[in-house]
Design a protein around this motif. Sequence first.
Motif, PDB file in Angstrom:
ATOM      1  N   UNK A 238       0.800  -1.224   0.000  1.00 51.79           N
ATOM      2  CA  UNK A 238       0.000   0.000   0.000  1.00 51.79           C
ATOM      3  C   UNK A 238       0.834   1.277   0.000  1.00 51.79           C
ATOM      4  N   UNK A 239       2.052   1.224   0.501  1.00 48.30           N
ATOM      5  CA  UNK A 239       2.894   2.422   0.551  1.00 48.30           C
ATOM      6  C   UNK A 239       3.768   2.598  -0.684  1.00 48.30           C
ATOM      7  N   UNK A 240       3.627   1.720  -1.658  1.00 48.14           N
ATOM      8  CA  UNK A 240       4.466   1.815  -2.857  1.00 48.14           C
ATOM      9  C   UNK A 240       3.833   2.662  -3.953  1.00 48.14           C
TER      10      UNK A 240
ATOM     11  N   UNK B 169       3.921  -2.875  -8.990  1.00 45.55           N
ATOM     12  CA  UNK B 169       3.493  -3.493 -10.247  1.00 45.55           C
ATOM     13  C   UNK B 169       4.666  -3.827 -11.162  1.00 45.55           C
ATOM     14  N   UNK B 170       5.755  -3.086 -11.047  1.00 43.58           N
ATOM     15  CA  UNK B 170       6.938  -3.364 -11.872  1.00 43.58           C
ATOM     16  C   UNK B 170       8.069  -4.000 -11.073  1.00 43.58           C
ATOM     17  N   UNK B 171       7.849  -4.192  -9.774  1.00 43.03           N
ATOM     18  CA  UNK B 171       8.868  -4.809  -8.904  1.00 43.03           C
ATOM     19  C   UNK B 171       8.518  -6.285  -8.719  1.00 43.03           C
ATOM     20  N   UNK B 172       8.750  -7.074  -9.763  1.00 37.96           N
ATOM     21  CA  UNK B 172       8.333  -8.474  -9.758  1.00 37.96           C
ATOM     22  C   UNK B 172       8.938  -9.303  -8.630  1.00 37.96           C
ATOM     23  N   UNK B 173      10.210  -9.115  -8.252  1.00 39.75           N
ATOM     24  CA  UNK B 173      10.747  -9.909  -7.137  1.00 39.75           C
ATOM     25  C   UNK B 173       9.984  -9.689  -5.825  1.00 39.75           C
ATOM     26  N   UNK B 174       9.416  -8.497  -5.627  1.00 40.67           N
ATOM     27  CA  UNK B 174       8.684  -8.209  -4.391  1.00 40.67           C
ATOM     28  C   UNK B 174       7.371  -8.978  -4.308  1.00 40.67           C
ATOM     29  N   UNK B 175       6.877  -9.473  -5.427  1.00 37.76           N
ATOM     30  CA  UNK B 175       5.609 -10.197  -5.423  1.00 37.76           C
ATOM     31  C   UNK B 175       5.687 -11.473  -4.589  1.00 37.76           C
ATOM     32  N   UNK B 176       6.881 -12.033  -4.464  1.00 38.51           N
ATOM     33  CA  UNK B 176       7.035 -13.275  -3.696  1.00 38.51           C
ATOM     34  C   UNK B 176       6.836 -13.056  -2.201  1.00 38.51           C
TER      35      UNK B 176
ATOM     36  N   UNK C  33      -1.642 -18.094  -3.011  1.00 41.69           N
ATOM     37  CA  UNK C  33      -0.575 -18.229  -4.000  1.00 41.69           C
ATOM     38  C   UNK C  33      -0.924 -17.420  -5.252  1.00 41.69           C
ATOM     39  N   UNK C  34       0.066 -16.743  -5.784  1.00 42.15           N
ATOM     40  CA  UNK C  34      -0.078 -15.943  -7.020  1.00 42.15           C
ATOM     41  C   UNK C  34      -1.149 -14.860  -6.918  1.00 42.15           C
ATOM     42  N   UNK C  35      -1.402 -14.341  -5.726  1.00 46.98           N
ATOM     43  CA  UNK C  35      -2.469 -13.348  -5.554  1.00 46.98           C
ATOM     44  C   UNK C  35      -2.144 -12.031  -6.242  1.00 46.98           C
ATOM     45  N   UNK C  36      -0.873 -11.667  -6.304  1.00 45.66           N
ATOM     46  CA  UNK C  36      -0.514 -10.400  -6.955  1.00 45.66           C
ATOM     47  C   UNK C  36      -0.853 -10.469  -8.441  1.00 45.66           C
ATOM     48  N   UNK C  37      -0.481 -11.572  -9.084  1.00 50.94           N
ATOM     49  CA  UNK C  37      -0.805 -11.736 -10.494  1.00 50.94           C
ATOM     50  C   UNK C  37      -2.311 -11.778 -10.707  1.00 50.94           C
ATOM     51  N   UNK C  38      -3.009 -12.521  -9.824  1.00 52.17           N
ATOM     52  CA  UNK C  38      -4.465 -12.661  -9.918  1.00 52.17           C
ATOM     53  C   UNK C  38      -5.140 -11.295  -9.876  1.00 52.17           C
ATOM     54  N   UNK C  39      -4.815 -10.504  -8.839  1.00 58.54           N
ATOM     55  CA  UNK C  39      -5.433  -9.185  -8.683  1.00 58.54           C
ATOM     56  C   UNK C  39      -5.029  -8.234  -9.801  1.00 58.54           C
TER      57      UNK C  39
END
Length: 197
Positions: free
Chosen positions: A132-134, A139-146, A152-158
């Motif tokens: 929320x503070x980003x 959205x472009x910081x793919x390593x942070x999605x982990x 599982x995979x909620x960032x991609x899903x949303x």
Amino acid sequence: MALETCGSCLSCLLIPLALWSIVVNILLYFPNGKAAHAATYHLPNYVWYFEGICFSGVMILLLAVILITLECSVFYRCCQSESCNKTYRSFISIVLTLLGVAFSGYSCIIFTLGLIQGPFCNSSGGWDYIFKDTAGGYLTDYPAWSRCTEPANIVEWNTILLSILIALSGMELIICLLKVAAELKRTLCGTYSVFVQ
């Protein structure tokens, strides 16, 4: 001229967009196809606002059906002259289409805010909006999605579903604005010549 002749096709285009908004919004309730997170309320707060179901879904669908009905030539005659009747129907169409602009615009804003906020997920610090503070930078910081371990995979899903909903409500907004322009042109420029005698 193209706007005038394509007024009814613009209304028809709203129907599949509204139906897709309903379907995609329902998918947001079932991350990875599982209902467990909805049952425990582990979903983002923007999902619970039902914009895709209510505003850019059911409300736009109802408006599209009413607009298509208004464009039928067998519509009830409210005035003595055909020109007055067409102008009256055009005025109602403008008001309804402006409502469509409001519904789809509101939905687009809420979906965008939901995308910027990020998903509600479980991480090392527990369940929270960890992005929320980003300000959408995640959205472009793919390593942070982990960092989101559950679901599982909620960032991609949303991200995918909210992006689709933004596109759908954005297209509804554009179609409604084109419809308003077409109806205004018909009414004010003499196609329905009640003002021009």
